[in-house]
Design a protein around this motif. Structure first.
Motif, mmCIF file in Angstrom:
data_model
loop_
_atom_site.group_PDB
_atom_site.id
_atom_site.type_symbol
_atom_site.label_atom_id
_atom_site.label_comp_id
_atom_site.label_asym_id
_atom_site.label_seq_id
_atom_site.Cartn_x
_atom_site.Cartn_y
_atom_site.Cartn_z
ATOM 1 N N GLY A 70 -66.440 104.542 18.231
ATOM 2 C CA GLY A 70 -66.060 105.319 17.176
ATOM 3 C C GLY A 70 -66.212 104.689 15.814
ATOM 4 N N SER A 71 -65.680 103.206 15.623
ATOM 5 C CA SER A 71 -65.657 102.668 14.478
ATOM 6 C C SER A 71 -67.197 102.120 13.996
ATOM 7 N N LEU A 72 -68.168 101.729 15.006
ATOM 8 C CA LEU A 72 -69.274 101.563 14.569
ATOM 9 C C LEU A 72 -70.062 102.784 14.202
ATOM 10 N N LEU A 73 -69.726 103.956 14.547
ATOM 11 C CA LEU A 73 -70.293 105.447 14.062
ATOM 12 C C LEU A 73 -69.836 105.059 12.600
ATOM 13 N N VAL A 74 -68.696 105.307 12.439
ATOM 14 C CA VAL A 74 -68.055 105.429 10.993
ATOM 15 C C VAL A 74 -68.674 104.300 10.047
ATOM 16 N N LEU A 75 -68.863 103.208 10.572
ATOM 17 C CA LEU A 75 -69.322 102.047 9.583
ATOM 18 C C LEU A 75 -70.843 102.430 9.394
ATOM 19 N N VAL A 76 -71.633 102.978 10.299
ATOM 20 C CA VAL A 76 -73.147 103.274 9.942
ATOM 21 C C VAL A 76 -73.263 104.488 9.022
ATOM 22 N N ALA A 77 -72.191 105.579 9.016
ATOM 23 C CA ALA A 77 -72.136 106.699 8.195
ATOM 24 C C ALA A 77 -71.790 106.346 6.785
ATOM 25 N N VAL A 78 -70.857 105.160 6.580
ATOM 26 C CA VAL A 78 -70.574 104.651 5.399
ATOM 27 C C VAL A 78 -71.740 103.817 4.786
ATOM 28 N N VAL A 79 -72.592 103.153 5.424
ATOM 29 C CA VAL A 79 -73.721 102.664 4.883
ATOM 30 C C VAL A 79 -74.515 103.423 4.620
ATOM 31 N N VAL A 80 -74.953 104.519 5.372
ATOM 32 C CA VAL A 80 -75.893 105.826 5.015
ATOM 33 C C VAL A 80 -75.461 106.283 3.514
ATOM 34 N N ARG A 81 -74.082 106.623 3.564
ATOM 35 C CA ARG A 81 -73.836 107.033 2.236
ATOM 36 C C ARG A 81 -73.635 106.139 1.264
ATOM 37 N N ALA A 82 -73.446 104.932 1.477
ATOM 38 C CA ALA A 82 -73.392 103.986 0.235
ATOM 39 C C ALA A 82 -74.845 103.864 -0.146
ATOM 40 N N ILE A 83 -75.864 103.726 0.624
ATOM 41 C CA ILE A 83 -77.281 103.857 0.170
ATOM 42 C C ILE A 83 -77.661 105.236 -0.553
ATOM 43 N N ALA A 84 -77.131 106.399 0.000
ATOM 44 C CA ALA A 84 -77.621 107.489 -0.624
ATOM 45 C C ALA A 84 -76.878 107.554 -2.073
ATOM 46 N N GLU A 85 -75.574 106.925 -2.193
ATOM 47 C CA GLU A 85 -75.141 106.954 -3.491
ATOM 48 C C GLU A 85 -76.052 106.350 -4.464
ATOM 49 N N VAL A 86 -76.555 105.003 -3.983
ATOM 50 C CA VAL A 86 -77.354 104.272 -5.058
ATOM 51 C C VAL A 86 -78.499 105.074 -5.364
ATOM 52 N N VAL A 87 -79.368 105.975 -4.322
ATOM 53 C CA VAL A 87 -80.536 106.836 -4.556
ATOM 54 C C VAL A 87 -79.812 107.781 -5.695
ATOM 55 N N ALA A 88 -78.797 108.457 -5.497
ATOM 56 C CA ALA A 88 -78.499 109.596 -6.189
ATOM 57 C C ALA A 88 -77.912 109.062 -7.906
ATOM 58 N N ARG A 89 -77.565 107.802 -7.870
ATOM 59 C CA ARG A 89 -77.323 107.436 -9.245
ATOM 60 C C ARG A 89 -78.636 107.058 -9.974
ATOM 61 N N ARG A 90 -79.719 106.818 -9.168
ATOM 62 C CA ARG A 90 -81.097 106.476 -9.801
ATOM 63 C C ARG A 90 -81.680 107.958 -10.120
ATOM 64 N N ARG A 91 -81.118 108.868 -9.488
ATOM 65 C CA ARG A 91 -81.638 110.106 -9.949
ATOM 66 C C ARG A 91 -81.185 110.749 -10.956
ATOM 67 N N GLY A 92 -79.936 110.144 -11.344
ATOM 68 C CA GLY A 92 -79.061 110.698 -12.476
ATOM 69 C C GLY A 92 -77.800 111.612 -12.237
ATOM 70 N N HIS A 93 -77.598 111.294 -10.842
ATOM 71 C CA HIS A 93 -76.419 112.059 -10.671
ATOM 72 C C HIS A 93 -75.585 111.485 -9.455
ATOM 73 N N ARG A 94 -74.439 111.979 -9.041
ATOM 74 C CA ARG A 94 -73.454 111.395 -8.035
ATOM 75 C C ARG A 94 -73.333 112.266 -6.771
ATOM 76 N N ILE A 95 -73.140 111.849 -5.776
ATOM 77 C CA ILE A 95 -72.603 112.729 -4.535
ATOM 78 C C ILE A 95 -71.211 112.781 -4.743
ATOM 79 N N PRO A 96 -70.655 114.341 -4.828
ATOM 80 C CA PRO A 96 -69.329 114.337 -5.220
ATOM 81 C C PRO A 96 -68.488 114.100 -3.839
ATOM 82 N N LEU A 97 -67.284 113.542 -4.236
ATOM 83 C CA LEU A 97 -66.420 112.967 -3.191
ATOM 84 C C LEU A 97 -65.449 114.141 -2.534
ATOM 85 N N LEU A 98 -64.928 115.259 -3.687
ATOM 86 C CA LEU A 98 -63.892 116.160 -3.028
ATOM 87 C C LEU A 98 -64.606 117.128 -2.113
ATOM 88 N N PRO A 99 -65.891 117.505 -2.058
ATOM 89 C CA PRO A 99 -66.358 118.433 -0.859
ATOM 90 C C PRO A 99 -66.301 117.660 0.498
#
Length: 107
Positions: free
Chosen positions: A7-36
């Motif tokens: 389970g910890s490994l799965l959460v770690l992979v999810a965090v890495v995917v989210r971090a990569i996507a956050e970088v992509v989102a910032r390049r596109r000029g927005h962010r992935i909202p945290l509250l939802p």
């Protein structure tokens, strides 16, 4: 391998995917909202607590004591909660990463 390690490994992979996507989102000029993400995670954890406890109480499945940490929420071992948490973390990131393909398909 214990369920907690898996389970910890799965959460770690999810965090890495989210971090990569956050970088992509910032390049596109927005962010992935945290509250939802936080609200979805809370809802999924609550549903997991209720329904896993019900299924374990009904005898539909059980966990070998050698593979679980012993910590439980209701009857569900805490390891069960890594899956909905990882899902809530990773899905918005995957949606963002798929966004470029969606935009290309629409044009």
């Amino acid at each position: 391998m214990t369920y907690l390690a898996l389970g910890s490994l799965l959460v770690l992979v999810a965090v890495v995917v989210r971090a990569i996507a956050e970088v992509v989102a910032r390049r596109r000029g927005h962010r992935i909202p945290l509250l939802p993400t936080a609200l979805a995670a809370a809802a999924l954890v609550a549903l997991t607590a209720v329904f896993d406890t019900a299924m374990i109480a009904a005898g539909l499945f059980a966990y070998a004591d050698a593979h679980v940490s012993g910590l439980r929420i209701g009857l569900a071992p805490v390891e069960d909660f890594s899956y909905p948490i990882a899902l809530a973390i990773a899905l918005p990131g995957l949606w963002e990463l798929a966004g470029e393909r969606r935009a290309d398909a629409e044009s």
